[in-house]
Design an enzyme around this catalytic site. Structure first.
Site, PDB file in Angstrom:
ATOM      1  N   CYS A 110       5.244  22.960 -52.601  1.00  0.00           N
ATOM      2  CA  CYS A 110       6.689  22.903 -52.393  1.00  0.00           C
ATOM      3  C   CYS A 110       7.025  21.737 -51.453  1.00  0.00           C
ATOM      4  O   CYS A 110       6.379  21.553 -50.433  1.00  0.00           O
ATOM      5  CB  CYS A 110       7.137  24.243 -51.833  1.00  0.00           C
ATOM      6  SG  CYS A 110       8.267  24.152 -50.484  1.00  0.00           S
ATOM      7  N   GLU A 111       8.012  20.941 -51.844  1.00  0.00           N
ATOM      8  CA  GLU A 111       8.313  19.742 -51.059  1.00  0.00           C
ATOM      9  C   GLU A 111       9.076  20.048 -49.769  1.00  0.00           C
ATOM     10  O   GLU A 111       9.250  19.174 -48.936  1.00  0.00           O
ATOM     11  CB  GLU A 111       9.082  18.710 -51.893  1.00  0.00           C
ATOM     12  CG  GLU A 111      10.524  19.052 -52.191  1.00  0.00           C
ATOM     13  CD  GLU A 111      11.208  17.976 -53.030  1.00  0.00           C
ATOM     14  OE1 GLU A 111      10.513  17.167 -53.658  1.00  0.00           O
ATOM     15  OE2 GLU A 111      12.454  17.964 -53.056  1.00  0.00           O
TER      16      GLU A 111
ATOM     17  N   HIS B 158       8.236  22.745 -47.692  1.00  0.00           N
ATOM     18  CA  HIS B 158       7.339  23.321 -46.684  1.00  0.00           C
ATOM     19  C   HIS B 158       5.896  22.849 -46.826  1.00  0.00           C
ATOM     20  O   HIS B 158       5.058  23.200 -46.016  1.00  0.00           O
ATOM     21  CB  HIS B 158       7.379  24.856 -46.768  1.00  0.00           C
ATOM     22  CG  HIS B 158       8.749  25.430 -46.607  1.00  0.00           C
ATOM     23  ND1 HIS B 158       9.565  25.752 -47.677  1.00  0.00           N
ATOM     24  CD2 HIS B 158       9.465  25.714 -45.491  1.00  0.00           C
ATOM     25  CE1 HIS B 158      10.709  26.219 -47.228  1.00  0.00           C
ATOM     26  NE2 HIS B 158      10.692  26.208 -45.917  1.00  0.00           N
TER      27      HIS B 158
ATOM     28  N   GLN C 116      10.396  23.535 -58.313  1.00  0.00           N
ATOM     29  CA  GLN C 116      10.006  24.019 -59.640  1.00  0.00           C
ATOM     30  C   GLN C 116      10.972  23.588 -60.743  1.00  0.00           C
ATOM     31  O   GLN C 116      10.573  23.323 -61.869  1.00  0.00           O
ATOM     32  CB  GLN C 116       9.867  25.543 -59.600  1.00  0.00           C
ATOM     33  CG  GLN C 116       9.079  26.084 -60.780  1.00  0.00           C
ATOM     34  CD  GLN C 116       8.872  27.575 -60.704  1.00  0.00           C
ATOM     35  OE1 GLN C 116       8.511  28.092 -59.655  1.00  0.00           O
ATOM     36  NE2 GLN C 116       9.112  28.271 -61.802  1.00  0.00           N
TER      37      GLN C 116
ATOM     38  N   HIS D  52       5.503  31.112 -54.951  1.00  0.00           N
ATOM     39  CA  HIS D  52       5.692  30.114 -53.901  1.00  0.00           C
ATOM     40  C   HIS D  52       5.201  30.703 -52.579  1.00  0.00           C
ATOM     41  O   HIS D  52       5.745  31.709 -52.122  1.00  0.00           O
ATOM     42  CB  HIS D  52       7.170  29.744 -53.774  1.00  0.00           C
ATOM     43  CG  HIS D  52       7.711  29.025 -54.973  1.00  0.00           C
ATOM     44  ND1 HIS D  52       8.344  27.810 -54.871  1.00  0.00           N
ATOM     45  CD2 HIS D  52       7.708  29.339 -56.289  1.00  0.00           C
ATOM     46  CE1 HIS D  52       8.710  27.408 -56.081  1.00  0.00           C
ATOM     47  NE2 HIS D  52       8.336  28.322 -56.964  1.00  0.00           N
TER      48      HIS D  52
HETATM   49 ZN    ZN Z   1       9.286  25.929 -49.845  1.00  0.00          ZN
END
Ligand code: ZN
Length: 221
Positions: free
Chosen positions: A110-111, A113, A151, A179
């Protein structure tokens, strides 16, 4: 620089601003080795700031391992030079029905976190003049997954490339993934997962789309 509250809101809403991954114009001026060296330096500073003793044998190699993993594995898909060649072939056997490549592993991040997104992609197309080698679909999915992602953008990037390579709008891409930024921080929901679906052409028709959804919902091999 956005204020801290705004930063958290963007992260928790998984907001994405464009279908293109936002990259700096000079993103690939440095070689992979130069990037690894620089990231290694900065990550050792992060570890030190957290209070870790980098002279310890167990920790001393971590900044290098971390940097190499980022550049060569987790985020190799940022660099266009790593993009798989989508060679297509003439549809000689005139197969005109749906072809589904399912359960393609998604190993992304995930960009917001930089935590893992793990799950599966299911991709289908209805060939016209061109067909594509099956493993090319897996390689394309992996390429776009291996970058900091959201996503929604991931399915669009895969869809667009396949539509272009195959010369048809009749493509559908579905991704179902967990996620870790939802399960291990923030709301800490261990059971939820996320599905995104994008399609064009014939897949806009409900019956065609339902045929795809029925097949991907069946018992797997
Ligand atoms: Zn995230």
């Amino acid at each position: 620089m956005k204020d801290k509250e705004q930063i958290e809101i963007v992260g928790d809403n998984h907001f994405s601003s464009s279908i293109e991954t936002p990259l700096r114009p000079n993103a690939f001026d440095k070689s992979d080795d130069e990037k690894i060296q620089s990231i290694q330096h900065h990550f050792s500073k992060i570890m030190e700031e957290l209070g870790l003793d980098l002279t310890d044998d167990s920790l001393s190699g971590t900044p290098y391992r971390f940097a190499k993993m980022y550049v060569k594995e987790l985020f190799y898909g940022l660099n266009p030079k790593n993009k798989p060649k989508l060679s297509v072939f003439e549809n000689k056997y005139e197969y005109k029905k749906m072809l589904i490549e399912q359960n393609i592993t998604i190993d992304s991040s995930c960009e917001h976190h930089f935590l893992p997104i793990v799950g599966y992609a299911h991709v289908a197309y209805i060939p016209q003049k061109k067909v594509i080698g099956l493993s090319k679909i897996n390689r394309l999915v992996d390429y776009y997954a291996r970058r900091p992602q959201v996503q929604e953008r991931l399915v669009l990037q895969i869809l667009n490339d396949l539509q272009e390579a195959l010369g048809t709008e009749d493509v559908i891409v579905s991704v179902t993934a967990k996620h870790l930024c939802v399960s291990s921080r923030g709301i800490k929901d261990q059971s939820s997962f996320t599905t995104t679906l994008e399609y064009g052409g014939s897949f806009s028709k409900t019956d065609i789309r339902n045929e795809f959804l029925k097949i991907i919902g069946q018992e797997k091999i």
